[in-house]
Design an enzyme around this catalytic site. Structure first.
Site, PDB file in Angstrom:
ATOM      1  N   GLU A 141       0.599  -1.230  -0.162  1.00  0.00           N
ATOM      2  CA  GLU A 141      -0.171  -0.076  -0.168  1.00  0.00           C
ATOM      3  C   GLU A 141       1.046   1.294  -0.053  1.00  0.00           C
ATOM      4  O   GLU A 141       0.299   2.083  -0.618  1.00  0.00           O
ATOM      5  CB  GLU A 141      -0.966   0.104   1.357  1.00  0.00           C
ATOM      6  CG  GLU A 141      -1.840   0.758   1.527  1.00  0.00           C
ATOM      7  CD  GLU A 141      -3.083   0.742   2.252  1.00  0.00           C
ATOM      8  OE1 GLU A 141      -2.831  -0.143   3.030  1.00  0.00           O
ATOM      9  OE2 GLU A 141      -3.877   1.350   2.285  1.00  0.00           O
ATOM     10  N   GLU A 144       2.452   1.860  -3.688  1.00  0.00           N
ATOM     11  CA  GLU A 144       1.060   2.048  -4.287  1.00  0.00           C
ATOM     12  C   GLU A 144       1.224   4.112  -3.473  1.00  0.00           C
ATOM     13  O   GLU A 144       0.735   4.505  -5.582  1.00  0.00           O
ATOM     14  CB  GLU A 144       0.242   1.283  -3.866  1.00  0.00           C
ATOM     15  CG  GLU A 144      -1.614   1.762  -4.769  1.00  0.00           C
ATOM     16  CD  GLU A 144      -2.411   1.232  -4.683  1.00  0.00           C
ATOM     17  OE1 GLU A 144      -2.243   0.706  -3.539  1.00  0.00           O
ATOM     18  OE2 GLU A 144      -3.480   1.348  -5.017  1.00  0.00           O
ATOM     19  N   CYS A 168      -7.714  -1.632   3.952  1.00  0.00           N
ATOM     20  CA  CYS A 168      -7.630  -2.554   5.745  1.00  0.00           C
ATOM     21  C   CYS A 168      -9.357  -2.811   5.774  1.00  0.00           C
ATOM     22  O   CYS A 168      -9.985  -3.898   6.596  1.00  0.00           O
ATOM     23  CB  CYS A 168      -7.148  -2.432   6.261  1.00  0.00           C
ATOM     24  SG  CYS A 168      -4.827  -1.796   6.068  1.00  0.00           S
ATOM     25  N   SER A 188      -7.007   2.312  -2.555  1.00  0.00           N
ATOM     26  CA  SER A 188      -5.684   1.688  -2.568  1.00  0.00           C
ATOM     27  C   SER A 188      -6.186   0.120  -3.115  1.00  0.00           C
ATOM     28  O   SER A 188      -7.355  -0.502  -2.351  1.00  0.00           O
ATOM     29  CB  SER A 188      -4.763   1.509  -1.281  1.00  0.00           C
ATOM     30  OG  SER A 188      -4.068   0.274  -1.322  1.00  0.00           O
ATOM     31  N   LYS A 227     -15.138  -8.767   8.822  1.00  0.00           N
ATOM     32  CA  LYS A 227     -14.291  -9.370   8.573  1.00  0.00           C
ATOM     33  C   LYS A 227     -14.553 -11.249   8.006  1.00  0.00           C
ATOM     34  O   LYS A 227     -14.256 -11.690   6.939  1.00  0.00           O
ATOM     35  CB  LYS A 227     -12.440  -9.979   9.129  1.00  0.00           C
ATOM     36  CG  LYS A 227     -12.361  -8.447   9.670  1.00  0.00           C
ATOM     37  CD  LYS A 227     -10.978  -8.520   8.483  1.00  0.00           C
ATOM     38  CE  LYS A 227     -10.613  -7.252   8.417  1.00  0.00           C
ATOM     39  NZ  LYS A 227      -9.608  -6.876   6.876  1.00  0.00           N
ATOM     40  N   GLU A 230     -15.914 -10.147   4.447  1.00  0.00           N
ATOM     41  CA  GLU A 230     -14.418  -9.497   3.545  1.00  0.00           C
ATOM     42  C   GLU A 230     -14.171 -11.382   3.191  1.00  0.00           C
ATOM     43  O   GLU A 230     -14.290 -11.781   2.193  1.00  0.00           O
ATOM     44  CB  GLU A 230     -13.743  -9.360   4.514  1.00  0.00           C
ATOM     45  CG  GLU A 230     -12.718  -8.908   3.138  1.00  0.00           C
ATOM     46  CD  GLU A 230     -11.539  -7.836   4.216  1.00  0.00           C
ATOM     47  OE1 GLU A 230     -11.570  -6.982   4.020  1.00  0.00           O
ATOM     48  OE2 GLU A 230     -10.948  -8.740   4.916  1.00  0.00           O
ATOM     49  N   GLU A 235     -14.311 -13.374  -5.006  1.00  0.00           N
ATOM     50  CA  GLU A 235     -13.253 -12.879  -5.221  1.00  0.00           C
ATOM     51  C   GLU A 235     -11.642 -13.347  -5.093  1.00  0.00           C
ATOM     52  O   GLU A 235     -10.825 -13.293  -5.379  1.00  0.00           O
ATOM     53  CB  GLU A 235     -12.936 -11.428  -6.257  1.00  0.00           C
ATOM     54  CG  GLU A 235     -12.593 -10.258  -4.714  1.00  0.00           C
ATOM     55  CD  GLU A 235     -14.163  -9.505  -4.282  1.00  0.00           C
ATOM     56  OE1 GLU A 235     -15.140 -10.762  -4.768  1.00  0.00           O
ATOM     57  OE2 GLU A 235     -13.787  -8.811  -4.168  1.00  0.00           O
ATOM     58  N   CYS A 391     -10.121  -0.747  15.259  1.00  0.00           N
ATOM     59  CA  CYS A 391     -10.269  -2.596  15.200  1.00  0.00           C
ATOM     60  C   CYS A 391     -10.528  -2.802  17.060  1.00  0.00           C
ATOM     61  O   CYS A 391     -11.039  -4.056  17.239  1.00  0.00           O
ATOM     62  CB  CYS A 391      -9.174  -2.749  14.967  1.00  0.00           C
ATOM     63  SG  CYS A 391      -8.658  -2.749  13.260  1.00  0.00           S
TER      64      CYS A 391
END
Lengths: 411, 105
Positions: A141, A144, A168, A188, A227, A230, A235, A391
């Site tokens: 990241e 990037e 994230c 990102s 999560k 996620e 994908e 978190c």
């Protein structure tokens, strides 16, 4: 088909209100970032699942303990731990190590990394610290970001969009995908540490563990309910793709097989009669238990940004930051900002990087996004986390006493 | 046109059965939350968030290495397997694409 905000195969309706326990007190609505909770005051509420980010904030703040999760992987995990043919890899998120002790009578915020490694090792897990993947996230990241910054300064045609958002937090990603899709180019493209960890465990990890990737079962231990959603995104099967291209023929598998919240991991250890509080510390069993200070602070608001700037500074100037602690991005203010001025060796000029950190997203994000959409945002890099405090206060963490504890008093 | 100045006052005191139930339910809901619950909740939340964050900053402070690019395991990952950040394998394994969720069906 009716419009949905879910892709095929994704977990839907993870968070649910138990109508028989709900008093319609509206407390949950104050903690919902997307106004997904509906129902009149006094009547049982319900959740509009297409708006819900599955962040679990309503659940940990409900005074009646009326909100619950509909998906638990606990049974599957127990079966896999008992299966001698499977290697079970536990991916431990940063914020778990400062909260799981609470479930075993230790103090709030007590750091129990060694004990947690020990307890999970006893239970049969290989230790893959998600902090290692957080370090990996910073490399990707951060690179990037530098790439986008340089391309923009040089006026290159296909320079990536600035400001760059962190990617994230799954609740934040889902929020942007559903509410401001035109701003997705700013996100990102780096996967979250959870997803990087799962992918690495089943590719490079298979070599390190010296075994077939399909016999590796990855379980992420997360402070977060989102999560789970996620991990179910269709994908996220890159390891299977990669191994397939390199000659493997196994049936398709996800990068992360199952997610347990901090609460569920505590439940598992209790079921297995492992007392975390008295377990001796353990160091981990591979290079995946090696992490840095930058990786661990990912679990709190401002941590990703602080970690990213430490590495960006080194890459841009070729020297380490004189003072690694970046105080302006720490603490509980809703939107925090910082400027870092440095001499960029590659560009041969001074650059001032302006960053912002947003948490408690429902209350703080919209003005920021409006500025970005209008092209007037002063920032280059923006960290966003859905939960207040990041978190450490995620929807999967141990519930602090203000849940249903007092309800007995009023009958 | 009649000029009933008391119309407003009369209306405000009239509650249909339905409305009565709604007001009653809202009252019960409000009573169910003890006085000061919300303020208390937020204050307590701040306390445990701060304590857990402090635990992570402590983990950072005691770490032998405090910057990601000097993690020896990360260096080993890139040299043994991953190549370099943003390289070919990184693109394949460590990056993703996003979904416009307003256009799903």
């Amino acid at each position: 088909m009716t419009a949905t905000t879910y892709q095929a195969g994704e977990i839907q309706g993870l968070i649910e209100i138990d109508a028989s326990k709900c008093k319609g007190c509206d407390a949950c609505k104050k903690f919902c970032p997307t106004q997904a909770i509906v129902g009149a005051s006094g009547a049982a509420h319900s959740i509009v699942k297409d708006r819900c980010l599955s962040c679990g904030q309503c659940m940990i703040n409900c005074p009646f303990g009326a909100i619950k999760e509909t998906h638990s992987a606990l049974d599957r995990v127990i079966r896999k731990l008992a299966d001698k043919d499977t290697t079970v890899v536990g991916i431990i998120a940063p914020a778990v190590r400062v909260a799981i002790g609470e479930e075993f009578g230790l103090g709030t915020g007590e750091l129990v990394t060694g004990k947690l490694y020990g307890a999970m090792n006893k239970a049969g897990f290989k230790i893959f610290d998600c902090n290692f993947a957080a370090d990996l996230t910073i490399m990707e990241e951060g690179s990037e970001f530098i790439h986008r910054l340089h391309a923009t300064v040089k006026g290159e045609e296909h320079a990536g969009a600035l400001p760059q958002f962190t990617s994230c937090c799954p609740a934040w990603v889902r929020y942007l995908e559903g509410n401001f899709p035109s701003l997705l180019p700013h996100l990102s493209t780096a996967k979250s540490p959870q997803q990087m960890a799962g992918t690495v465990a089943k590719t490079y990890g298979a070599k390190v563990y010296d075994m077939e990737p399909e016999k590796i079962f990855t379980i992420a231990v997360m402070p977060c309910t989102a999560k789970k959603v996620e991990a179910s995104r269709p994908e996220f099967n890159s390891a299977w793709h990669y191994n397939h291209e390199h000659g493997a023929h196994a049936a398709e598998y996800p990068d992360v097989d199952a997610v347990l919240t901090t609460r569920e991991m505590a439940q598992l250890l209790k079921l297995l009669k492992i007392d975390l509080a008295t377990t001796p510390a353990y160091d981990g069993d591979s290079l995946f238990a090696q992490y840095t200070g930058a990786g661990t602070i990912f679990g709190t608001t401002g941590g990703v940004m602080e970690a990213a700037l430490r590495t960006a500074h080194k890459v841009l100037t070729d020297t380490e930051m004189a003072k690694l602690d970046l105080e302006p991005v720490r603490g509980l203010e809703g939107v925090k900002e910082a400027d870092v001025t440095l001499f960029d060796k590659q560009l041969g000029q001074e650059v001032t990087v302006k960053v912002a950190v947003v948490h408690d997203m429902g209350n703080n994000i919209e003005p920021i996004l409006r500025d970005v959409a209008a092209g007037t945002s002063p920032y280059h890099f923006i960290e966003v986390m859905n939960c207040a405090g990041g978190c450490v206060n995620g929807g999967g963490q141990p519930v602090q006493g203000t849940g249903s504890s007092w309800i007995g008093n009023i009958g | 046109m009649t000029k009933k100045t008391h119309l407003f006052a009369e209306d405000s005191f009239f509650l249909s059965r339905r409305k009565f139930m709604a007001v009653g339910a809202a009252f019960v809901a409000a009573m169910a939350i003890p006085v000061g619950w919300f303020a208390n909740k937020l204050a307590r939340r701040n306390d445990y968030i701060k304590a857990r964050s402090a635990g992570l900053y402590q983990d950072d402070a005691i770490a032998k290495v405090r910057v990601s690019h000097r993690n020896p395991a990360i260096e080993k990952y890139y040299s043994d397997f991953g190549g370099e950040p943003l390289g070919h394998i990184s693109h394949e394994l460590l990056h993703t694409h996003f979904v416009d969720r307003t256009k799903l069906s």
